[in-house]
Design a protein around this motif. Structure first.
Motif, PDB file in Angstrom:
ATOM      1  N   THR A 258       0.504  -1.367   0.437  1.00 20.92           N
ATOM      2  CA  THR A 258      -0.369  -0.218  -0.381  1.00 20.92           C
ATOM      3  C   THR A 258       0.571   1.068  -0.137  1.00 20.92           C
ATOM      4  OG1 THR A 258      -1.811  -1.559   1.415  1.00 20.92           O
ATOM      5  CG2 THR A 258      -2.009   0.837   1.055  1.00 20.92           C
ATOM      6  N   PRO A 259       1.041   1.930  -1.377  1.00 19.72           N
ATOM      7  CA  PRO A 259       1.831   3.139  -0.821  1.00 19.72           C
ATOM      8  C   PRO A 259       1.089   4.316  -0.258  1.00 19.72           C
ATOM      9  CG  PRO A 259       1.130   2.168  -3.469  1.00 19.72           C
ATOM     10  CD  PRO A 259       0.672   1.733  -2.675  1.00 19.72           C
ATOM     11  N   GLN A 280       8.921   8.022   3.627  1.00 16.00           N
ATOM     12  CA  GLN A 280       8.051   7.698   2.722  1.00 16.00           C
ATOM     13  C   GLN A 280       7.961   6.084   2.376  1.00 16.00           C
ATOM     14  OE1 GLN A 280       5.845  10.346   2.218  1.00 16.00           O
ATOM     15  NE2 GLN A 280       7.030  11.554   3.310  1.00 16.00           N
ATOM     16  N   TRP A 281       7.084   6.560   2.283  1.00 11.52           N
ATOM     17  CA  TRP A 281       6.496   3.939   1.619  1.00 11.52           C
ATOM     18  C   TRP A 281       7.840   3.873   0.484  1.00 11.52           C
ATOM     19  CZ3 TRP A 281       5.180   2.351  -2.635  1.00 11.52           C
ATOM     20  CH2 TRP A 281       5.038   0.731  -2.554  1.00 11.52           C
ATOM     21  N   SER A 282       8.076   3.024   0.432  1.00  6.35           N
ATOM     22  CA  SER A 282       8.647   2.657  -0.356  1.00  6.35           C
ATOM     23  C   SER A 282       8.345   1.128  -0.984  1.00  6.35           C
ATOM     24  CB  SER A 282      10.478   2.585  -0.505  1.00  6.35           C
ATOM     25  OG  SER A 282      10.938   1.551   0.804  1.00  6.35           O
ATOM     26  N   ASP A 283       8.567   0.762  -2.700  1.00  4.63           N
ATOM     27  CA  ASP A 283       7.658  -0.725  -3.153  1.00  4.63           C
ATOM     28  C   ASP A 283       9.069  -1.666  -2.172  1.00  4.63           C
ATOM     29  OD1 ASP A 283       7.164  -2.302  -3.943  1.00  4.63           O
ATOM     30  OD2 ASP A 283       6.291  -1.582  -5.588  1.00  4.63           O
TER      31      ASP A 283
END
Length: 337
Positions: A258-259, A280-283
């Motif tokens: 979930t980005p 920040q969110w990273s994949d």
């Protein structure tokens, strides 16, 4: 070089991985293997070819790698079939439901000189890598204790007929869903596990396997840790490691798929200096797949050792036994040849 692959299994996670792969220049999905004919339209909606038989697909297409997002009990057979054809394997967790199965898969891939990768994407999260670097550089001092939590409701709406709800295919509550990710991190951080004491329960979903898992660990080093995995509660992901010189805590506000989420990191050292930061969110799923492809191309080693792959299933076996017997269980370390 373009790597050709087949995605095997097209449930929630197979669809998620397929969407990632479609956006990568390094990869071409030649087909999706899914025996459930009702999912054919989902496959074709992504512009992908559908096949219903795994063995036939491996023979029909020129395939460099398989991405296994299939039910847990299929992994042993599917890994062997691919490896014996010289096809590299990315297997979603767990690698196997048994130590014997994991041992055989690791040996078969090694004998055929193919890369065996595992879907433990959490190692690739920047926050988790910060903890690992603090451990490696001795910033935490002597490791004392860890607390690992991974809980969500993404599977809570599954019918009780789903394979994910059965002990035969997904034993020990949330272990094969989320807990196995946490034991991977524990082994990476703390080393070999000596004993486990696991408790599972069905609190709300009516699943045969249960919807709650809690485990206490002691490592060969003497350090301890706890694991919490719940299948029916709002998202909660926390990783905490303490040592004699400092502690560090990482919290994720969203699931790896979930980005947009925030990763918060707190540290406190023995001098009372506290630091906080946000990432920040990273994949991480994408990062793991890219590491697999780099290993196939010979550009870098895949960053999981055979011991880590094997020991995580040794630990899973011990947790399953402990949850059934309601006793502490010593972890048997399977030897790799």
């Amino acid at each position: 070089m373009m790597i050709t692959c087949a995605v095997v299994g097209f449930g929630w996670w197979g669809q998620h991985i397929s969407r990632i792969l479609k956006d990568l220049d390094e990869i071409k999905i030649v087909c999706v293997v899914e025996p459930d004919i009702q999912k054919r339209s989902h496959v074709e909606s992504l512009g992908l070819k559908y096949e219903n038989d795994y063995a036939d697909a491996l023979s029909q297409y020129s395939i460099d790698a398989v991405i296994l997002t299939s039910p847990n009990d299929k992994h042993d057979e599917q890994i062997a079939l691919a490896a014996n054809k010289g096809i590299h394997v990315y297997c979603e967790k767990p690698l196997s439901l048994t130590a014997n199965g994991a041992q055989f898969s690791i040996a078969t891939c090694k004998q055929n000189n193919v890369v065996l990768a595992i879907g433990h994407e959490r190692r690739f999260e920047p926050g988790i890598q910060i903890i690992k670097e603090m451990i490696t550089s001795s910033q935490l001092g002597t490791l004392m204790h860890g607390e690992f939590a991974f809980s969500h409701q993404k599977l809570a709406s599954l019918p009780t007929t789903s394979w994910r709800t059965k002990k035969q295919y997904a034993p020990a509550g949330a272990m094969t869903q989320m807990g196995i990710h946490l034991t991977d991190l524990m082994i990476w951080f703390f080393g070999p596990v000596e004993t486990v004491h696991a408790i599972t329960a069905d609190r709300s979903l009516g699943w045969e396997t249960g919807d709650l898992t809690s485990v206490h660990f002691q490592f060969e080093s003497g350090a301890t840790a706890t694991l919490q995995a719940i299948l029916n509660t709002p998202n909660y992901i926390r990783t905490f490691v303490s040592g004699t010189d400092a502690w560090v805590e990482v919290k994720n506000s969203s699931h790896p798929d979930t980005p947009g989420g925030i990763v918060s990191i707190q540290k406190l050292d023995k001098h009372g200096t506290k630091t906080e930061e946000e990432l920040q969110w990273s994949d991480a799923v994408k990062a793991n797949l890219l590491a697999f492809f780099q290993a196939i191309l010979g550009h870098a080693d895949y960053p999981f050792s055979e011991f880590e792959l094997m020991h995580n299933i040794d630990v899973l076996e011990a947790i399953i036994k402990s949850s059934e017997t309601k006793t502490s269980v010593k972890v048997h370390a399977t030897k790799l040849e």
